[in-house]
Every structure is written in C-alpha cells, then in structure tokens.
Design a protein around this motif. Structure first.
Motif, short mmCIF file in Angstrom:
data_model
loop_
_atom_site.label_atom_id
_atom_site.label_comp_id
_atom_site.label_asym_id
_atom_site.label_seq_id
_atom_site.Cartn_x
_atom_site.Cartn_y
_atom_site.Cartn_z
N ASP A 25 0.81 -1.15 0.08
CA ASP A 25 -0.07 0.02 -0.02
C ASP A 25 0.95 1.26 -0.02
O ASP A 25 1.93 1.42 0.71
CB ASP A 25 -0.87 -0.01 1.30
CG ASP A 25 -1.97 1.12 1.19
OD1 ASP A 25 -1.67 2.39 1.51
OD2 ASP A 25 -3.34 0.70 0.67
N SER A 108 -10.60 -9.68 5.72
CA SER A 108 -9.90 -9.42 4.79
C SER A 108 -8.73 -8.58 4.70
O SER A 108 -8.71 -7.90 5.67
CB SER A 108 -10.66 -8.93 3.60
OG SER A 108 -11.28 -7.50 3.97
N ASP A 110 -8.09 -6.33 2.69
CA ASP A 110 -8.38 -5.01 2.70
C ASP A 110 -9.01 -4.47 3.81
O ASP A 110 -8.87 -3.04 4.10
CB ASP A 110 -9.46 -5.09 1.38
CG ASP A 110 -8.87 -5.11 -0.04
OD1 ASP A 110 -7.79 -4.87 -0.16
OD2 ASP A 110 -9.72 -5.63 -0.76
N ARG A 111 -9.72 -4.99 4.49
CA ARG A 111 -10.24 -4.46 5.78
C ARG A 111 -9.24 -4.09 6.90
O ARG A 111 -9.26 -3.17 7.33
CB ARG A 111 -11.13 -5.68 6.41
CG ARG A 111 -11.70 -5.00 8.06
CD ARG A 111 -12.71 -4.09 7.73
NE ARG A 111 -13.10 -3.42 9.07
CZ ARG A 111 -13.77 -3.86 10.06
NH1 ARG A 111 -14.51 -5.04 9.77
NH2 ARG A 111 -14.07 -3.21 10.99
N THR A 114 -7.56 -0.95 5.50
CA THR A 114 -8.33 0.21 5.94
C THR A 114 -8.50 0.59 7.31
O THR A 114 -8.35 1.65 7.99
CB THR A 114 -9.82 -0.02 5.45
OG1 THR A 114 -10.05 -0.43 4.14
CG2 THR A 114 -10.89 0.98 5.96
#
Length: 209
Positions: A25, A108, A110-111, A114
């Motif tokens: 990221d 996940s 992604d979670r 975030t």
C-alpha cells in the motif's frame, strides 16, 4: 507522509503476509516485525511506529501484557489487536489497557489495511462481532447501574446528590434537617445498595447514570 506500522505476531506466515500487504500500500510502511513479547518491548519504544498490529497469544507473554508495559511510553502510537480471541475478557482487557481497535483474524486484508489507516487517524475499528459485544456490555452495565440506583429511597438519592456536590456530612445534616448519625446511616445504605465501598465509587455510579 507514510504511516509507519509494526507487527507483533508469532505465526511467521501470517506476520509476513501482513508485512506484504502493508508495504504494497502506497500510504503504509512496515518498520518492524516481531515474533514475541520481549522482542516487541525492547524495540517498539525506540521505533515508536504510528500503528502496532498486536496479536494476543505470544510465546512468552500476552500481547495485552506487552501493551500495558509500553503504552505509557508510546502515547502517540496506536495499538490495534489482531487476534483469534473473541471472548469478553480479552476484548475488555485489551481496551482497558489502551487498544484503539480490535480485529479478528480472518478479516480480509483490505479490511485490515483500511483499519490501520482508520486507527492512525484516531478511529476505533472493530470486527463486527467485537463491536456488538462492546455495545451489549455497556447496555448491560447501564441497566445494572439504573437498577441499583432505583433501589435507593428518595432521601438516599438526595443524600447521594449532595455528596456529589461536595457537601460534608454536617452540611448535609443541616440541609436535610437531620442528625449526622442519620446521614451516616443513609450513606451506609447507599454503599450497600450500590455495592460500593466508598464515596468516590458511589458518586461515579451516579455520574455514569
């Protein structure tokens, strides 16, 4: 400026997987990987990362113990638990000792990314089941407090209100036109009904209500 992240996780494959997605990221950078509590304690205070992903079950001590030892020295850092434990005791102990977030392994990637960004901005990300448990806990606590306060007589409630205003026993006695011994008797009843041992605890219950 990138968000510096450290990982405290004894399972090497999961630790490396977390590092991989963090470094992938553009906004994040992994500044350290640690596999036990002692390693974390020695290095984290010096590194002072923005966010620490903290497992609870470590080989030498719990992640909660690690956090309780170093959190006072790292006020600008945000601890986010990332663990398989979803029981009340681990959740509440984590929050009590300074965790700003609590994720269950299995979320996940992604979670997780975030949530790291969220917690770095002062948020409090939690897995759905964890957030539900926390809400239920406070609802139950408020219900218990209301029940105990409802057990007080009108006079006992008034005496507690006056105690909360900082009045002394003699001042309460004068205000209520009763003796100091009667005030003491009311206070004793208040402590018994609220299941507390002193004035501070009784007043805190009133404030929570």
């Amino acid at each position: 400026m990138k968000i510096n992240v450290a990982i405290v996780e004894d399972e090497k494959h999961y630790n490396n997987a977390l590092k991989k997605i963090i470094d992938y990221d553009a906004d994040l950078h992994c500044v350290g990987q640690f596999y036990n509590g002692n390693e974390a304690i020695v290095n984290l205070v010096e590194l002072k990362p923005d966010v620490i992903l903290m497992d609870i079950k470590l080989p030498d001590m719990s992640g909660i113990e690690v956090m309780s030892k170093i959190k006072p020295l790292m006020e600008e850092s945000h601890f986010m638990m990332c663990t398989s434990f979803e029981d009340d005791d681990h959740i509440y102990d984590s929050l009590k000792f300074g965790a700003a977030g609590y994720l269950i392994k299995g979320e996940s990637m992604d979670r997780i990314i975030t949530s790291i960004k969220d917690v770095s901005r002062g948020g409090a990300p939690m897995s759905f089941g964890v957030a539900k448990r926390v809400l239920n806990y406070f609802r139950e606590e408020k219900s218990v407090i209301n029940s105990h306060l409802n057990d007080l007589s009108k006079t006992e409630h008034e005496v507690l209100e006056l105690l909360a205003q900082g009045l002394l026993y003699k001042e309460i006695a004068d205000r209520k036109d009763i003796t100091i011994d009667t005030v003491k008797k009311h206070v004793g009843n208040i402590y018994r009904k609220l299941h507390v041992n002193n004035k501070v605890e009784a007043i805190n219950i009133l404030k929570k209500h």
